[in-house]
Design a protein around this motif. Structure first.
Motif, short mmCIF file in Angstrom:
data_model
loop_
_atom_site.label_atom_id
_atom_site.label_comp_id
_atom_site.label_asym_id
_atom_site.label_seq_id
_atom_site.Cartn_x
_atom_site.Cartn_y
_atom_site.Cartn_z
N PHE A 255 40.15 71.91 37.81
CA PHE A 255 41.60 72.04 37.78
C PHE A 255 42.11 72.07 36.34
O PHE A 255 42.96 72.89 35.97
N TRP A 256 41.59 71.18 35.51
CA TRP A 256 42.05 71.10 34.12
C TRP A 256 41.47 72.22 33.27
O TRP A 256 42.17 72.78 32.41
N ILE A 257 40.21 72.58 33.51
CA ILE A 257 39.59 73.68 32.77
C ILE A 257 40.36 74.98 32.98
O ILE A 257 40.51 75.80 32.08
N ASN A 258 40.85 75.16 34.21
CA ASN A 258 41.54 76.40 34.56
C ASN A 258 43.04 76.36 34.28
O ASN A 258 43.78 77.27 34.70
N ALA A 259 43.50 75.33 33.58
CA ALA A 259 44.93 75.23 33.28
C ALA A 259 45.40 76.45 32.49
O ALA A 259 44.73 76.93 31.58
N ALA A 298 38.87 69.80 26.29
CA ALA A 298 39.15 68.44 25.83
C ALA A 298 39.95 67.68 26.88
O ALA A 298 39.68 66.51 27.17
N LEU A 299 40.94 68.35 27.46
CA LEU A 299 41.76 67.74 28.50
C LEU A 299 40.94 67.41 29.73
O LEU A 299 41.02 66.29 30.27
N ALA A 300 40.12 68.36 30.18
CA ALA A 300 39.32 68.16 31.39
C ALA A 300 38.36 66.99 31.24
O ALA A 300 38.21 66.17 32.15
N GLU A 301 37.71 66.90 30.09
CA GLU A 301 36.76 65.82 29.88
C GLU A 301 37.46 64.46 29.81
O GLU A 301 36.98 63.47 30.36
#
Length: 425
Positions: A255-259, A298-301
């Motif tokens: 979800f975050w990677i695909n932001a 960075a956000l996803a991790e």
């Protein structure tokens, strides 16, 4: 003590406040006890709730004492929505089980030791023993009906589907929570989403009427996505949950990677604990190299580690890399690989002889037809378990099955699909 309001303002996390200047002075004078409530209307909290949990955490990191309230009482009713009909009421047993699950979800983000140790409470503690007469005499008399009818949620519902007295009285229960926490723990601030503004200010007003005290309310904005779709939902409208059994850590990470590039700065501000300078640098680097998705990674991790832990995050990062040929698929555990393949085009096949790769490419949806699958293989763009398929007649064997049940297909560098052998009962 740090200026948490300044930080929240920079992160665009302040929508409404009863009096920001007075609140700032209160926070600067010493540790303040604050709370946010979470109703158990589902077995798990979701991404929208995470904003409120992290807001409590930000206040605690700034030296204040947070209280996480789980609505063991209000969860039996449900907060009325302005758009829908009455909620389906869940049994006391179901709500009690959800209370414990949500209590654990909130608690993992807070620190329960030290001078500003957090608290977790359920409003059933004080609402349960109260009689109806006590509730009406001690709480109900402080709520003018004309003001309650003027609430936007109430007006909308009365003009459409109507509203029962049960949901109409919800605001009284939430206001009573604030009053009770004010009395028990000196709680002076309640936080929540902007759609809760009326409920929050009702508590502020009740404290003033009953105790002659001053309290504050602070809301965060409701997040929206740049493409107009609802934040925290899949393309099919499904919710992203914090419970790994309802939303896998892999799906959560993706979800975050695909932001969207237009959303990532906003998400970093709201969900990351990185300092301002670091977020600004990530945004700058991402603008210069958008294809690298530096800020998204960075956000996803960071958020996946916050919610699911460093070990789970490491597993899903490894799976994400391995699916695209940058790691060993054989090293992925069965649960993580299964969760990863659940997020890509896939097909299920029965046990027995495996179909040719051409059939799998077409059946999984990676190729539109068998003829396109053959062309993909002939052009060197088809992979089975990250090994290039060189023959249009290639057929996988049972030895190719990962964990005895999975095959990973890939077309080119970026298009991944999966196959799962499923034994039907």
């Amino acid at each position: 003590m740090t200026d948490v309001l300044e930080d929240l303002a920079w992160r665009d996390l302040i929508a409404q406040s009863t009096d920001l200047d007075e609140l700032r002075a209160l926070l600067a004078a010493g540790p303040v006890t604050l709370y946010c409530g979470f109703d158990p209307t589902a077995p798990s909290l979701h991404l929208g709730n995470l904003i409120q949990i992290l807001t409590l955490r930000r206040f605690q990191l700034a030296g204040h004492r947070p209280i996480g309230l789980v609505g063991g009482a209000t969860g039996l009713i449900g907060d009325p929505s302005g758009k829908s009909a009455e909620r389906t009421l869940n049994s006391e047993e179901v709500v009690a089980a959800w209370v414990e699950r949500i209590r654990a979800q909130v608690a993992k983000f807070l620190d329960f030791e030290g001078p500003n140790a957090a608290l977790m409470v359920s409003n059933l503690e004080w609402t349960g023993p109260m009689t109806a007469i006590e509730f009406l005499r001690d709480i109900g008399k402080h709520f003018p009906v004309n003001r309650m009818l003027a609430r936007e949620t109430v007006k909308t519902r009365l003009e459409t589907t109507g509203m029962s007295y049960t949901e109409f009285s919800y605001v009284l229960l939430q206001a009573m929570d604030f009053l009770e926490l004010y009395r028990r723990y000196g709680c002076r601030l309640q936080t929540g989403g902007s759609d809760q503004w009326g409920n929050l200010t009702a508590g502020v007003d009740l404290i003033r009427r009953v105790e002659g005290g001053t309290a504050h309310a602070l809301t965060t904005p409701l997040l929206t996505k740049a493409d107009g779709t609802k934040f925290g939902k899949t393309a099919g409208g499904e919710t992203y949950w914090l419970d790994p059994e309802l939303t896998s850590p892999y799906a959560f990470y993706q979800f975050w990677i695909n932001a969207d590039d237009r959303d990532v700065e906003k998400y970093l501000k709201v969900f990351s604990f990185r300092p301002r300078e670091e977020i600004q640098q990530l945004v700058k680097e991402s603008a210069e190299r958008p294809a690298a998705r530096i800020a998204q990674r960075a956000l996803a991790e960071e958020v996946t580690t916050l919610v699911h832990g460093a070990d789970e995050c490491a597993k899903v990062v490894a799976a994400s890399r391995a699916l695209f040929g940058q790691g060993a698929l054989e090293e992925l555990d069965e649960r993580t690989l299964g969760a990863a393949l659940a997020e890509v085009p896939r097909m299920e096949i029965p046990p027995g002889d495996l179909p040719p790769v051409v059939d799998l490419l077409a059946g999984s949806g990676l190729c539109k037809s068998k003829s396109e699958a053959r062309r993909t293989i002939a052009q060197g763009g088809a992979y089975l378990n990250n090994t290039k398929v060189t023959s249009e007649e290639a057929v996988p064997t049972t030895e190719d099955l990962l964990h005895g049940r999975f095959l990973v297909l890939r077309r080119g560098k970026r298009n991944v699909g999966g196959v799962e052998v499923v034994r039907r009962a």
